[in-house]
Design an enzyme around this catalytic site. Structure first.
Site, short mmCIF file in Angstrom:
data_model
loop_
_atom_site.label_atom_id
_atom_site.label_comp_id
_atom_site.label_asym_id
_atom_site.label_seq_id
_atom_site.Cartn_x
_atom_site.Cartn_y
_atom_site.Cartn_z
N ASP A 10 0.84 -1.19 0.00
CA ASP A 10 0.00 0.00 0.00
C ASP A 10 0.88 1.24 0.00
O ASP A 10 1.56 1.54 0.99
CB ASP A 10 -0.89 -0.04 1.24
CG ASP A 10 -1.82 1.15 1.35
OD1 ASP A 10 -1.81 2.04 0.48
OD2 ASP A 10 -2.59 1.19 2.34
N ILE A 11 0.86 1.96 -1.08
CA ILE A 11 1.71 3.15 -1.24
C ILE A 11 1.36 4.25 -0.23
O ILE A 11 2.21 5.06 0.11
CB ILE A 11 1.63 3.69 -2.69
CG1 ILE A 11 2.80 4.62 -2.99
CG2 ILE A 11 0.28 4.35 -2.97
CD1 ILE A 11 2.94 4.97 -4.46
N VAL A 33 -5.16 3.65 -7.32
CA VAL A 33 -4.20 4.27 -6.41
C VAL A 33 -4.55 5.73 -6.15
O VAL A 33 -4.37 6.23 -5.04
CB VAL A 33 -2.75 4.11 -6.95
CG1 VAL A 33 -2.49 4.95 -8.18
CG2 VAL A 33 -1.74 4.41 -5.87
N ASP A 34 -5.10 6.41 -7.13
CA ASP A 34 -5.50 7.81 -6.97
C ASP A 34 -6.54 7.95 -5.86
O ASP A 34 -6.40 8.77 -4.95
CB ASP A 34 -6.04 8.34 -8.30
CG ASP A 34 -6.31 9.83 -8.31
OD1 ASP A 34 -5.73 10.57 -7.48
OD2 ASP A 34 -7.10 10.27 -9.16
#
Length: 171
Positions: A10-11, A33-34
């Site tokens: 998870d970024i 992801v955004d």
């Protein structure tokens, strides 16, 4: 030489100076992801994105990058970049390379040394994983980025395995 790592994860929890967001042109959140970055960063990120000037409804054209404070994320900055839609945009390879290059240059201009990046354009924008990985590798390993510590946060094992085969980072 640029330090590059690949992880499945998870970024939004990346303890880095800057997180690269695979954004859309309006920079107001979205899916993938955004959406995850916007949810984790809270309303401060949305407010920061809204303050970025629009030109014809576009805050960040494809291949370019914009930087904002990171809101509630552990990073200092979010660098928003718009990757190409693989089957729609003309010259998707050059646009994807530009998205990474412009993001990393923006990170350097703001004194960042550690950066987290996703597999830009590899979700709903449909970029083939192996081709995207080669472009990311070739762009991000350029000499101009040798002072960066870059970690790619990949969204599942399939993406990781494909990128791992292309990057060949294991000793």
């Amino acid at each position: 030489m640029t330090t590059i790592r690949l992880v499945v994860g998870d970024i939004t929890g990346a303890p880095v100076d800057a997180i690269i967001n695979a954004a859309n042109e309006v920079m107001l959140g979205g899916g993938g992801v955004d959406g995850a970055i916007h949810r984790a960063a809270g309303p401060e990120l949305l407010a920061a994105c809204r303050s970025v000037p629009e030109v014809g409804g576009v805050r960040c054209p494809t291949g370019e990058a914009r930087i904002t404070p990171a809101g509630r994320l552990p990073a200092r900055y979010v660098i928003h970049t718009v990757g190409p839609r693989y089957r729609q945009d003309t010259a998707p390879a050059s646009l994807l390379a530009a998205a990474y290059r412009n993001s990393l240059r923006l990170a350097q201009q703001h004194g960042c040394h550690s950066v987290a990046a996703p597999a830009v354009s590899c979700g709903v924008y449909g970029y083939p994983l192996d081709e995207a990985a080669r472009i990311a590798r070739d762009t991000c390993m350029a000499a101009e980025f040798e002072d960066l510590d870059l970690t790619f946060y990949l969204f599942d094992q399939q993406v990781f395995d494909t990128w791992d085969a292309v990057f060949q980072l294991r000793a």
